[in-house]
Design a protein around this motif. Sequence first.
Motif, PDB file in Angstrom:
ATOM      1  N   ILE A  73      -6.742   8.360  -7.479  1.00 57.32           N
ATOM      2  CA  ILE A  73      -5.859   7.378  -6.921  1.00 57.32           C
ATOM      3  C   ILE A  73      -5.442   6.721  -8.232  1.00 57.32           C
ATOM      4  CG2 ILE A  73      -5.587   5.425  -5.393  1.00 57.32           C
ATOM      5  CD1 ILE A  73      -8.168   6.060  -4.026  1.00 57.32           C
ATOM      6  N   SER A  74      -3.988   6.408  -8.079  1.00 51.85           N
ATOM      7  CA  SER A  74      -3.189   5.704  -8.833  1.00 51.85           C
ATOM      8  C   SER A  74      -2.476   4.508  -8.341  1.00 51.85           C
ATOM      9  CB  SER A  74      -2.127   6.340  -9.869  1.00 51.85           C
ATOM     10  OG  SER A  74      -1.497   5.726 -10.459  1.00 51.85           O
ATOM     11  N   LEU A  75      -2.730   3.320  -8.831  1.00 47.86           N
ATOM     12  CA  LEU A  75      -1.712   2.203  -8.538  1.00 47.86           C
ATOM     13  C   LEU A  75      -0.841   2.054  -9.584  1.00 47.86           C
ATOM     14  CD1 LEU A  75      -4.623   1.952  -6.876  1.00 47.86           C
ATOM     15  CD2 LEU A  75      -4.330  -0.685  -7.039  1.00 47.86           C
ATOM     16  N   PRO A  76       0.248   2.306  -9.184  1.00 50.00           N
ATOM     17  CA  PRO A  76       1.223   2.610 -10.484  1.00 50.00           C
ATOM     18  C   PRO A  76       1.835   0.934 -11.057  1.00 50.00           C
ATOM     19  CG  PRO A  76       2.472   2.889  -8.319  1.00 50.00           C
ATOM     20  CD  PRO A  76       1.057   2.996  -8.082  1.00 50.00           C
ATOM     21  N   LYS A  77       2.607   1.055 -11.954  1.00 48.27           N
ATOM     22  CA  LYS A  77       2.673   0.011 -12.748  1.00 48.27           C
ATOM     23  C   LYS A  77       3.113  -1.106 -12.137  1.00 48.27           C
ATOM     24  CE  LYS A  77       4.566  -1.801 -17.421  1.00 48.27           C
ATOM     25  NZ  LYS A  77       4.743  -2.839 -17.082  1.00 48.27           N
ATOM     26  N   LYS A  78       4.234  -0.784 -10.980  1.00 51.01           N
ATOM     27  CA  LYS A  78       4.831  -1.850 -10.175  1.00 51.01           C
ATOM     28  C   LYS A  78       4.052  -2.688  -9.579  1.00 51.01           C
ATOM     29  CE  LYS A  78       8.773  -2.225  -6.794  1.00 51.01           C
ATOM     30  NZ  LYS A  78       9.853  -1.404  -6.162  1.00 51.01           N
ATOM     31  N   GLN A  80       0.898  -1.212  -0.131  1.00 45.82           N
ATOM     32  CA  GLN A  80      -0.064  -0.240   0.058  1.00 45.82           C
ATOM     33  C   GLN A  80       0.630   1.250   0.002  1.00 45.82           C
ATOM     34  OE1 GLN A  80      -2.429   0.546   3.550  1.00 45.82           O
ATOM     35  NE2 GLN A  80      -1.394  -1.067   4.562  1.00 45.82           N
ATOM     36  N   ASP A  81       2.068   1.142   0.348  1.00 53.07           N
ATOM     37  CA  ASP A  81       3.115   2.553   0.224  1.00 53.07           C
ATOM     38  C   ASP A  81       3.168   2.802  -1.163  1.00 53.07           C
ATOM     39  OD1 ASP A  81       4.337  -0.298   0.409  1.00 53.07           O
ATOM     40  OD2 ASP A  81       6.190   0.949   0.262  1.00 53.07           O
ATOM     41  N   LEU A  82       3.015   1.885  -2.240  1.00 59.65           N
ATOM     42  CA  LEU A  82       3.146   2.403  -3.566  1.00 59.65           C
ATOM     43  C   LEU A  82       1.978   2.864  -4.014  1.00 59.65           C
ATOM     44  CD1 LEU A  82       4.442  -1.051  -4.941  1.00 59.65           C
ATOM     45  CD2 LEU A  82       5.749   0.928  -4.389  1.00 59.65           C
TER      46      LEU A  82
END
Length: 503
Positions: free
Chosen positions: A118-123, A104-106
């Motif tokens: 909110i964005s959940l990046p590619k990683k 969740q830190d990402l």
Amino acid sequence: MLDQEIKFYLKAHVGKPSIDFRLSDEENDKLFAYLNENCETVDLDDPQSQLIIKQAFKEYLEPVGYILFKIINNKIRLKVFPYKIEPKDSVNLPSLLEILKNNQDLIEYDYKGNKNQISLPKKLKDKIYNFINKINNEEINKKELARFAVNEFLQLKDHDIVIIRDEHIFVKKLDDKYKRKVAENEKETIANRYNGIKEEDFKVLYDDYFLEEESKNFFYYSAKMFVQTYLIEKKIDNQTYEKKVFALIQSIILEQLKEAFEDEDEDFFLGFSGYVFRKHFEEVFGHIANLILEEIAISNQYMMEFLKYYSLNIIVIDGRKYKVPELETEDGLKWNVISMLSIVKIYIKIKTSVEALKKEKEDINKKIRSLYIGDKSPLEYQNVVNAEKERLTQKINEHGKKLERYLDSLDMIKDTTKKTRLQVEIYNIKDEIKKYREEKKRVTATAVGKTMISEYNNLRKDLDNITRQLHREEKIREQNKAAYVSIKDALSKALVSKKVLVP
């Protein structure tokens, strides 16, 4: 291009995906006839083409089920199976939630300065999909499972939007007041431009999708869907066109958006479709004008009759006179079907020829590149080999002459020590000659064959011929381009105009 044309054909001729989807032999023939006409010839023996076709059908049918797919005897054979597990009941959901918790830190909250994004990046997206793609213990829509897991973890509401893109998972949070109720007296005003939704609610969503490579043909296919459905198939008349064209195009864009973002929020996407249509209004009608002109270039009688409307000047409906939009350019030049027909036919014919020649040139270049050895053409490589063979031949000849001199001197030398020393020199020279001969043999073995050289030379000749032909065709196209653009611009202008009541 192939995958997009397959998806377009399915949407235009089949409609929404269904669990009962079947493709008969006749439908197979129609599909491949369309593909061969609108893109490169489809080679069903090519594994890459088969993979593209399978993926296109998989994505088309993904909302309703998973498929078993085969190509047998140049026919597509597939069966659709319904998903058996809902995302909320998945045994893999806890593991996905654990992945989100541990990473969740990402997660990027307040994405691009907006607290509702909110964005959940590619990683992080890759971590989710690395897990999802390995699921083989249940038959489930994996994309919907990913979306449901994100919904659950972020505790989103039903009207919040989760969009899975290539580079990240994007979340747009919409509170209960995101859609202001449009009053009846505002229906035809700017307040209803985007279905009552604020323009800023669309901007990031728009930027996130329409700046990506995959969206570059969105408006071309929207225009093509309109022309195919309402002009070619339904053959609507000019009166119906004027009344409904904007609503029909927006409805097509709406469905395209809902499919692209895989979300059914009708209110939000109705507003978003209006926002998108307004930003690309001229582009859409430019495509429609081009598509109509392509039809009259092949003597589509309905299209020619449709365009004759714009030369009527004044028409009478129910006893009232109306001024019809004209095919007129900004500088006052007027066109009609007769005056535009020959120009359009020549231009479209040359344009099609240029595209075919470019494709042929590209294919020949690929074949030429396949003959390269490293970074060298067969001729360049052969020159290097010949130069090395010549160098080795010279070395062999030089050492051979030296050997002859030493052998002639050997019988004349009486001193045992000198004779022994000369014999050693002779032995070394013979050894050197042997090495040079072996090296020459090895180099000779690496030479390219006459067949490859001949193939390369023939391809180069073909390339030169096509390049010259392409240059001639492009010159003719340029000579006709100004007139064609004038016609297209006049048509685009007429297509967005409506008849007006004559006082």
